[in-house]
Structure formats: structure tokens, C-alpha cells
Design a protein around this motif. Sequence first.
Motif: not given
Length: 345
Positions: A40-44
Amino acid sequence: MEASEDSDSRMAMSSDNTKGLILALSSSFFIGASFIVKKKGLKKAGASGVRAGVGGYSYLYEPLWWAGMITMIVGEIANFAAYAFAPAILVTPLGALSIIISAALAHIMLREKLHIFGILGCVLCIVGSVTIVLHAPREREIESVKEVWDLATEPGFLVYATLVTAAVFIIIIHFIPQYGQTHVIAYIGVCSLVGSLSVMSVRALGIALKLTFSGMNQLIYPQTWVFALVVITCVLTQINYLNKAIDTFNTAVVSPIYYVMFTTLTIVASVIMFKDWAGQNPTQIATELCGFVTILSGTFLLHKTKDMNDGSSASTLLRLHKHTEEDGFVPEGIPLRCQESTRSS
């Protein structure tokens, strides 16, 4: 008197194995959850910067990625401690639990659909792991880090370490630039090969710290610090390429492939270095191998599930490419291999 001492020895060994199992199970929970939080952090981060999958490092400024990183570190510390109490053949297969946690959370939080056969694949991974755990060898008694160093410098393991190092450099230099974005095996191959060496060093370092805490200081030996340096180098390499893998491919596929390759190579390395199978009979070894086949079968099902969900039709691929063009981010359903028809279009 001797019988009593033998009984106490077995109880102590059982106690160590229990500690190792508890730590390994805790590690799996933390690591499985960390895949999702980091994703989720990488997507954000990828939505507002250069994606990790194409060489970007904007995720370093994303708090959510760091939350996942901290969760993974906690899991790795628990895993580190587990290797100090139990052999790799006992600890490593328990990583299968992280597959289920990661796949379930990806299904709920990331909307990465897990097919019914994917669930069956997870179950097979667990069954195979339990089979290996139930027939795992006892921990080898080691009284000094020098003893571990002697095992690491034997010809057999030196040949293995040399082959692994050469393979990693070849994959990084030759295969990743060409196939990194289309073949998950490139990134995971580096993580798994380097991981097998890091586990051997982690186990050596864990034993050294365990002996130090028990009153036999191992920090005075240079071998302890060499193992620590190898651990740091290998872990940083694993983190880098694992980030690229989970940013580019479906988490429900990355986790099991990484688990199977990492587990297999780690146990091979442990068998070569620590000679884990030396005290086992052919039946025990054959049962452990059957456990591996069961795990591999589970992974195959997960692969097929991925194909059914993402690569079954040209229209699906067109929708994926349309989604990519709209938001500039590679979708969760990126296929494991680019189809020739897609490339030509």
C-alpha cells in the motif's frame, strides 16, 4: 544417573525447539502483514513519484512504507532469534504461514482476488510445511562461533556460496534489465539466492549471541563480525529486490514463489553447511522431500490461479493496459509474462 541426564538433555532440546517454533510463528504473522502494508505504501508513493518497479525510490518518503518496513523488521528479528534455537529445516518451512496471511490480507485490503484453487494452494503449502516440521532433525550442538566458521569454510559450502554469488551477479547484470518487468522469477531469484546465504549467517550470528548471553563471549572473535557484515549486505540486497518484486507483481503470487525458492535454497544451504541430514534415515529424508513436493504443488496452483484471474483473455489485458495509461501505475493484475500479442500491439 546417565538416564536422568539424557532425559534432561532431551527436555532442554525440546524447550529450545519450542522457543524456535514460537518465534518462527510470530515472525510469519509480522512478515505476512508487512507485505500488504509495504504494498500500500509503494502504491501511494508510485502515484506521486517514480515507482520502485522501474528504479524509483520515492517510497522512502512514504510513512506507510516505513510502517510496513518496521513490521517486517520485527518479523525478521523474531526469525533471527528462532534460528538461534532451532535448525533451519525446522524454522524456515514455517514461513508458509506468511503466505496465507499475505494472500488473505491482499484479498481483503488490496482487492487482489484469490481464486478457490489459490486457497487450496495455500492449504497444500501448509500441509507440506507441517510434514517437514514433524520430521525435522534435532538442532546440532555448537559451542563456539569458530565451529560455525569451520563449517562455513569447508569446500562443499564454499563451492555453494561461490555458485550463488556468481548466479546473483549474472541475474542482476543480464536478466533483470531484460526480463525484470515481465518475469517475477528474476527479482525473486536474487532475493532467494542471497537469502540462503543470509540465513546461514543469521544462524551463525544468532548462535554467537546466544552463547554470549549465556556467559561465553563470542564478540571477541572476528568471525562473529564477518557473519554480521554478510547479514547486513544480504538483507539490504533482499530488501531492494523484494521491493521491486512486490511493486511490479501481484502480492499473492510474489509471496508463495519467494517462500518456495527461499525455503528450498535455505534448506539446501543448511544441509550442505550444517549437515542437517547426517543423522536422519532415508525414510525421514524422503518424508521431508514429500513435504517439499506438496509445497511446490500448492505454489503451482497459485500460479494457475493467477493465470485464470489475469491472463485468460485478450480483453482483460487490454483493460489492464487502459488502466495503466489512465493512472500511470502498473495494475495489480500484471501478468507474470507479457503476451506476445500485447507487445506487438
